[in-house]
Design a protein around this motif. Structure first.
Motif, PDB file in Angstrom:
ATOM      1  N   LEU A 185      18.480  61.808  -0.028  1.00 42.16           N
ATOM      2  CA  LEU A 185      19.893  62.060  -0.294  1.00 42.16           C
ATOM      3  C   LEU A 185      20.563  60.918  -1.041  1.00 42.16           C
ATOM      4  CD1 LEU A 185      20.990  63.841   3.003  1.00 42.16           C
ATOM      5  CD2 LEU A 185      20.476  64.859   0.778  1.00 42.16           C
ATOM      6  N   THR A 186      20.261  59.679  -0.678  1.00 50.16           N
ATOM      7  CA  THR A 186      20.888  58.572  -1.407  1.00 50.16           C
ATOM      8  C   THR A 186      20.457  58.574  -2.866  1.00 50.16           C
ATOM      9  OG1 THR A 186      19.194  57.005  -0.669  1.00 50.16           O
ATOM     10  CG2 THR A 186      21.228  57.099   0.616  1.00 50.16           C
ATOM     11  N   ASN A 187      19.238  58.993  -3.160  1.00 53.82           N
ATOM     12  CA  ASN A 187      18.793  59.105  -4.546  1.00 53.82           C
ATOM     13  C   ASN A 187      19.449  60.282  -5.265  1.00 53.82           C
ATOM     14  OD1 ASN A 187      17.098  56.874  -4.398  1.00 53.82           O
ATOM     15  ND2 ASN A 187      15.311  58.087  -3.827  1.00 53.82           N
ATOM     16  N   ALA A 188      19.680  61.378  -4.566  1.00 57.06           N
ATOM     17  CA  ALA A 188      20.179  62.594  -5.205  1.00 57.06           C
ATOM     18  C   ALA A 188      21.697  62.636  -5.347  1.00 57.06           C
ATOM     19  CB  ALA A 188      19.707  63.819  -4.414  1.00 57.06           C
ATOM     20  N   LEU A 189      22.427  61.939  -4.495  1.00 56.46           N
ATOM     21  CA  LEU A 189      23.894  61.989  -4.565  1.00 56.46           C
ATOM     22  C   LEU A 189      24.400  61.253  -5.803  1.00 56.46           C
ATOM     23  CD1 LEU A 189      24.700  61.508  -0.804  1.00 56.46           C
ATOM     24  CD2 LEU A 189      25.419  63.452  -2.221  1.00 56.46           C
ATOM     25  N   GLU A 190      25.268  61.903  -6.555  1.00 53.96           N
ATOM     26  CA  GLU A 190      25.812  61.356  -7.801  1.00 53.96           C
ATOM     27  C   GLU A 190      27.105  60.609  -7.518  1.00 53.96           C
ATOM     28  OE1 GLU A 190      26.061  64.801 -10.316  1.00 53.96           O
ATOM     29  OE2 GLU A 190      23.879  65.012 -10.391  1.00 53.96           O
ATOM     30  N   TYR A 211      28.871  59.732   1.887  1.00 51.18           N
ATOM     31  CA  TYR A 211      28.306  59.262   3.158  1.00 51.18           C
ATOM     32  C   TYR A 211      27.196  60.201   3.596  1.00 51.18           C
ATOM     33  CZ  TYR A 211      32.675  56.728   3.083  1.00 51.18           C
ATOM     34  OH  TYR A 211      33.704  55.916   2.706  1.00 51.18           O
ATOM     35  N   VAL A 212      26.174  59.619   4.199  1.00 55.37           N
ATOM     36  CA  VAL A 212      25.052  60.368   4.749  1.00 55.37           C
ATOM     37  C   VAL A 212      24.900  59.942   6.206  1.00 55.37           C
ATOM     38  CG1 VAL A 212      22.545  60.659   4.667  1.00 55.37           C
ATOM     39  CG2 VAL A 212      23.843  60.510   2.538  1.00 55.37           C
ATOM     40  N   PHE A 213      24.812  60.910   7.100  1.00 56.00           N
ATOM     41  CA  PHE A 213      24.592  60.618   8.509  1.00 56.00           C
ATOM     42  C   PHE A 213      23.321  61.326   8.951  1.00 56.00           C
ATOM     43  CE2 PHE A 213      29.028  59.810   7.874  1.00 56.00           C
ATOM     44  CZ  PHE A 213      29.263  58.676   8.640  1.00 56.00           C
ATOM     45  N   THR A 214      22.261  60.574   9.111  1.00 59.73           N
ATOM     46  CA  THR A 214      20.994  61.102   9.595  1.00 59.73           C
ATOM     47  C   THR A 214      20.102  59.931   9.988  1.00 59.73           C
ATOM     48  OG1 THR A 214      19.028  62.426   9.076  1.00 59.73           O
ATOM     49  CG2 THR A 214      19.992  61.201   7.249  1.00 59.73           C
ATOM     50  N   ASN A 215      19.255  60.145  10.994  1.00 57.65           N
ATOM     51  CA  ASN A 215      18.293  59.123  11.389  1.00 57.65           C
ATOM     52  C   ASN A 215      16.921  59.375  10.772  1.00 57.65           C
ATOM     53  OD1 ASN A 215      20.047  57.573  12.951  1.00 57.65           O
ATOM     54  ND2 ASN A 215      19.860  58.998  14.651  1.00 57.65           N
ATOM     55  N   ASN A 216      16.814  60.433   9.978  1.00 59.73           N
ATOM     56  CA  ASN A 216      15.575  60.764   9.302  1.00 59.73           C
ATOM     57  C   ASN A 216      15.489  59.908   8.029  1.00 59.73           C
ATOM     58  OD1 ASN A 216      13.811  62.035   7.374  1.00 59.73           O
ATOM     59  ND2 ASN A 216      13.806  63.855   8.688  1.00 59.73           N
ATOM     60  N   GLY A 220      28.743  56.402  -6.955  1.00 64.44           N
ATOM     61  CA  GLY A 220      28.514  54.986  -7.196  1.00 64.44           C
ATOM     62  C   GLY A 220      28.164  54.212  -5.945  1.00 64.44           C
ATOM     63  N   VAL A 221      28.629  54.682  -4.805  1.00 66.64           N
ATOM     64  CA  VAL A 221      28.374  54.022  -3.529  1.00 66.64           C
ATOM     65  C   VAL A 221      28.025  55.107  -2.510  1.00 66.64           C
ATOM     66  CG1 VAL A 221      29.362  52.576  -1.708  1.00 66.64           C
ATOM     67  CG2 VAL A 221      30.073  52.231  -4.070  1.00 66.64           C
ATOM     68  N   VAL A 222      26.978  54.873  -1.721  1.00 64.87           N
ATOM     69  CA  VAL A 222      26.598  55.802  -0.661  1.00 64.87           C
ATOM     70  C   VAL A 222      26.503  55.019   0.642  1.00 64.87           C
ATOM     71  CG1 VAL A 222      24.882  57.461   0.171  1.00 64.87           C
ATOM     72  CG2 VAL A 222      25.300  57.242  -2.290  1.00 64.87           C
ATOM     73  N   GLY A 223      27.287  55.426   1.631  1.00 56.47           N
ATOM     74  CA  GLY A 223      27.213  54.833   2.959  1.00 56.47           C
ATOM     75  C   GLY A 223      26.260  55.652   3.815  1.00 56.47           C
ATOM     76  N   VAL A 224      25.407  54.971   4.556  1.00 56.09           N
ATOM     77  CA  VAL A 224      24.449  55.659   5.422  1.00 56.09           C
ATOM     78  C   VAL A 224      24.757  55.293   6.870  1.00 56.09           C
ATOM     79  CG1 VAL A 224      22.014  55.990   6.002  1.00 56.09           C
ATOM     80  CG2 VAL A 224      22.693  55.636   3.615  1.00 56.09           C
ATOM     81  N   ASN A 225      25.048  56.309   7.672  1.00 58.35           N
ATOM     82  CA  ASN A 225      25.273  56.180   9.117  1.00 58.35           C
ATOM     83  C   ASN A 225      26.431  55.256   9.487  1.00 58.35           C
ATOM     84  OD1 ASN A 225      23.205  57.971   9.626  1.00 58.35           O
ATOM     85  ND2 ASN A 225      21.676  56.371   9.832  1.00 58.35           N
ATOM     86  N   GLY A 226      27.472  55.245   8.698  1.00 56.32           N
ATOM     87  CA  GLY A 226      28.642  54.451   9.058  1.00 56.32           C
ATOM     88  C   GLY A 226      29.570  54.237   7.887  1.00 56.32           C
ATOM     89  N   ALA A 227      30.629  53.523   8.167  1.00 61.48           N
ATOM     90  CA  ALA A 227      31.620  53.228   7.145  1.00 61.48           C
ATOM     91  C   ALA A 227      31.031  52.278   6.109  1.00 61.48           C
ATOM     92  CB  ALA A 227      32.856  52.596   7.779  1.00 61.48           C
ATOM     93  N   LEU A 228      31.564  52.354   4.913  1.00 59.97           N
ATOM     94  CA  LEU A 228      31.121  51.458   3.844  1.00 59.97           C
ATOM     95  C   LEU A 228      31.648  50.059   4.091  1.00 59.97           C
ATOM     96  CD1 LEU A 228      31.788  53.687   0.725  1.00 59.97           C
ATOM     97  CD2 LEU A 228      29.589  53.094   1.700  1.00 59.97           C
TER      98      LEU A 228
END
Length: 172
Positions: free
Chosen positions: A114-119, A102-107, A121-129
């Protein structure tokens, strides 16, 4: 979160799969606590019947904690301390598993970076998946060997062929 009967529409989280999973989650949380992690929420079973465990948030989880070396498959979120973005990526990508992060940022630039760099399978941004059936779901590293859902699951059944056809003056 309301923990309870999974068939009740008011329930937000149902039970764990079985007694073994309940024991495993309890053990992982207790191990983290014994190693110095703080329980910010949850940290215990719910009720005296069924396989219910409260959604749990752990802070200050040390590197040696078992929860960082086993997939919990339960409602536990370990919060890992870091000093900067590079240190966070090193710590997160250094884990053996990679199902979800999970990533929490408004930037917006940081989100993309970060979504590109995180290894994972699923990346949630600013909330639950929220998983949609048409989206592929699969873990990286020790979290799985393939995907489910999405058009990607059809690839093993396809045989791709390229045909280059040039019409001449004699079609016979």
């Amino acid at each position: 979160m309301r923990v309870g009967d999974g068939t009740d529409p008011a329930t937000e989280m149902g039970p764990l799969a079985n007694a073994r999973r309940l024991e495993a989650i309890s053990g992982l949380v207790e191990d983290a606590r014994a190693r110095g992690a703080s329980v910010l929420a949850g940290g215990e079973g719910v009720g005296n019947r069924g396989f219910f465990y409260a959604p749990t948030v752990l802070a200050g989880v040390p590197d040696g904690a078992e929860i960082l070396h086993e997939e919990p498959f339960g409602p536990v979120a370990p919060i890992l301390p870091f000093t900067d973005e590079a240190a966070m990526l090193e710590k997160a990508n250094g884990l053996e598993f990679g199902l979800a992060s999970y990533v929490f940022t408004n930037n917006v630039r940081r989100q993309q970076r970060l979504t590109n760099a995180l290894e994972y399978g699923v990346v949630g941004v600013n909330g639950a998946l929220t998983h949609h059936p048409e989206a592929a779901l699969g873990g990286w590293k020790e979290s799985g060997i393939d995907t489910e859902g999405g058009i990607e699951i059809l690839e093993p059944y396809q045989r791709v062929k390229h045909v280059n056809l040039r019409w001449g003056s004699n079609p016979a």
